[in-house]
Design a protein around this motif. Structure first.
Motif, mmCIF file in Angstrom:
data_model
loop_
_atom_site.group_PDB
_atom_site.id
_atom_site.type_symbol
_atom_site.label_atom_id
_atom_site.label_comp_id
_atom_site.label_asym_id
_atom_site.label_seq_id
_atom_site.Cartn_x
_atom_site.Cartn_y
_atom_site.Cartn_z
ATOM 1 N N VAL A 204 1.003 -1.079 -0.037
ATOM 2 C CA VAL A 204 0.083 0.183 0.073
ATOM 3 C C VAL A 204 0.934 1.209 0.100
ATOM 4 C CG1 VAL A 204 -1.596 1.495 1.355
ATOM 5 C CG2 VAL A 204 -1.758 -1.082 1.082
ATOM 6 N N GLU A 205 1.985 1.250 0.844
ATOM 7 C CA GLU A 205 2.660 2.441 1.104
ATOM 8 C C GLU A 205 3.763 2.622 0.117
ATOM 9 O OE1 GLU A 205 3.893 2.507 5.097
ATOM 10 O OE2 GLU A 205 1.926 2.767 5.869
ATOM 11 N N LEU A 206 4.568 1.598 -0.454
ATOM 12 C CA LEU A 206 5.884 1.765 -1.276
ATOM 13 C C LEU A 206 5.711 0.774 -2.649
ATOM 14 C CD1 LEU A 206 8.052 0.822 1.849
ATOM 15 C CD2 LEU A 206 7.847 3.133 0.714
ATOM 16 N N GLY A 207 4.666 -0.035 -2.642
ATOM 17 C CA GLY A 207 4.385 -0.714 -3.754
ATOM 18 C C GLY A 207 3.667 -0.545 -4.689
ATOM 19 N N ASP A 208 3.528 -1.254 -6.102
ATOM 20 C CA ASP A 208 2.568 -1.208 -7.162
ATOM 21 C C ASP A 208 2.065 -2.551 -7.317
ATOM 22 O OD1 ASP A 208 3.546 1.476 -8.332
ATOM 23 O OD2 ASP A 208 5.428 0.331 -8.001
ATOM 24 N N ARG A 227 -7.882 -8.118 -0.530
ATOM 25 C CA ARG A 227 -7.466 -7.336 0.487
ATOM 26 C C ARG A 227 -6.402 -6.361 0.134
ATOM 27 N NH1 ARG A 227 -4.145 -11.064 4.306
ATOM 28 N NH2 ARG A 227 -3.873 -9.118 5.389
ATOM 29 N N ILE A 228 -5.906 -6.372 -1.016
ATOM 30 C CA ILE A 228 -5.194 -5.138 -1.406
ATOM 31 C C ILE A 228 -5.945 -4.039 -2.279
ATOM 32 C CG2 ILE A 228 -3.424 -4.729 -3.116
ATOM 33 C CD1 ILE A 228 -2.253 -7.325 -3.118
ATOM 34 N N ARG A 229 -6.923 -4.559 -2.852
ATOM 35 C CA ARG A 229 -7.650 -3.584 -3.564
ATOM 36 C C ARG A 229 -8.759 -2.882 -2.335
ATOM 37 N NH1 ARG A 229 -10.270 -7.326 -8.467
ATOM 38 N NH2 ARG A 229 -8.586 -6.842 -9.956
ATOM 39 N N GLU A 230 -8.951 -3.514 -1.535
ATOM 40 C CA GLU A 230 -9.651 -2.807 -0.159
ATOM 41 C C GLU A 230 -8.859 -1.876 0.508
ATOM 42 O OE1 GLU A 230 -11.971 -3.899 3.744
ATOM 43 O OE2 GLU A 230 -10.902 -5.542 2.688
ATOM 44 N N ARG A 237 -5.993 4.635 -3.269
ATOM 45 C CA ARG A 237 -5.531 4.515 -4.451
ATOM 46 C C ARG A 237 -6.367 3.606 -5.288
ATOM 47 N NH1 ARG A 237 0.608 1.788 -3.482
ATOM 48 N NH2 ARG A 237 0.109 2.004 -5.707
ATOM 49 N N GLY A 238 -7.877 3.693 -5.014
ATOM 50 C CA GLY A 238 -8.787 3.086 -5.280
ATOM 51 C C GLY A 238 -8.871 2.775 -6.887
ATOM 52 N N ASP A 239 -8.415 3.968 -7.625
ATOM 53 C CA ASP A 239 -8.277 3.732 -9.100
ATOM 54 C C ASP A 239 -7.355 2.942 -9.649
ATOM 55 O OD1 ASP A 239 -10.623 5.217 -8.953
ATOM 56 O OD2 ASP A 239 -9.444 7.316 -9.439
#
Length: 310
Positions: A204-208, A227-230, A237-239
């Protein structure tokens, strides 16, 4: 096949799984064949050194004897970049914390700039204490070292200059590191391993994106992607769509070495895409062991992939 078409990655052979110790240069033949065949990404794995205790390998039996050659990933990908024109270059995984952040940032940015933005980094902590100990690093601090290494690289890759970080394992201020990568903020970074709370935070904070642990069932991958998308949506970063690269389960059927079926293996790409995987990976060494057959096998793979997706 229906659904969103994922990218196709090839896991490059390591040690002597395909090429003997004096034939490592022939990996360039593979890379050129992949470039011509329409393969999207080539993936190189990493071991800086090998310790005696390969019995501690956490994913079953470690198949490679001591003395097996392990090509350094960024050096290998740099050579491949000069021999190809379009295929993307990735690590999977690079034990990033074994490289101090300013050197890693410089090496990665140079490769990305010279390859015109084709670099992607899959990173993780690794499993060998000896790799950290021979570099004078604390294996017990590997999670923090990974966090800080990627965060510092992000700071050094950012547009402008005078970068500064103050982190538990590295700090600096008013530092310029050039050239910059092609994309602002640097190449995409995918974190490998189980989706622990800490790994989720990194993504979430550093990655793609995420590289699930090898052998992770598609149901587990789908749950992780959700979980990542949530978490991305909660962080604003929802888009964005998380990049997820996962090795396809190897299926048997008799048309390859060891009775493996390439067609049946590739057919699993549909289920992987449904689970949220954006790039499926196939390990070259699972299907072909004769170096002379590699270019033809890669060309055939490209044809089968195109036929599969119409």
């Amino acid at each position: 096949m229906t659904g969103a078409r994922p990218r196709l990655a090839l896991g490059l052979p390591v040690a002597t799984s395909v090429y003997s110790a004096d034939e490592q240069h022939r990996i360039i033949e593979l890379a050129r064949a992949a470039d011509d065949a329409g393969v999207d990404t080539l993936v190189q794995s990493d071991h800086l050194v090998m310790g005696e205790r390969t019995d501690r390998y956490p994913f079953g039996t470690f198949k490679y004897p001591h003395g097996s050659p392990w090509l350094e990933p960024l050096t290998t990908l740099a050579v491949i970049a000069g021999a190809t024109s379009r295929v993307r270059l990735s690590t999977g995984i690079l034990i990033a914390a074994l490289r101090r952040a300013p050197l890693l940032a410089k090496s990665a940015a140079t490769l990305d700039a010279l390859s015109r933005g084709r670099l992607e980094l899959g990173v993780g902590t690794g499993w060998q204490p000896e790799e950290y100990e021979t570099m004078g690093l604390d294996f017990g601090a590997r999670a923090q070292l990974l966090d800080d290494t990627v965060a510092a690289c992000r700071a050094l890759w950012a547009p402008g200059g005078g970068a500064a970080v103050d982190l538990p394992t590295i700090s600096f201020e008013k530092i310029w590191c050039d050239p910059k990568p092609v994309s602002p903020g640097g190449p995409a970074v995918l974190f490998g391993g189980p989706l622990t709370r800490r790994n989720l935070r990194r993504i979430v904070e550093l990655g793609d994106g995420w590289i699930p642990i090898m052998g992770e069932p598609m149901a587990g991958v789908a749950e992780g992607v959700a979980r990542i998308r949530e978490s991305w949506a909660f962080a604003g970063r929802g888009d964005e769509v998380p990049r997820v690269r996962h090795t396809l389960p190897l299926e048997r059927g008799g048309d390859g070495d060891g009775g493996l079926s390439l067609d049946r293996t590739l057919a699993g790409a549909g289920a992987a895409a449904q689970a949220g995987v954006t790039e499926v990976s196939v390990p070259v060494a699972a299907f072909v062991r004769d170096p002379a057959e590699v270019p033809n096998w890669v060309a055939d793979l490209g044809r089968r992939w195109e036929k599969l997706w119409g």
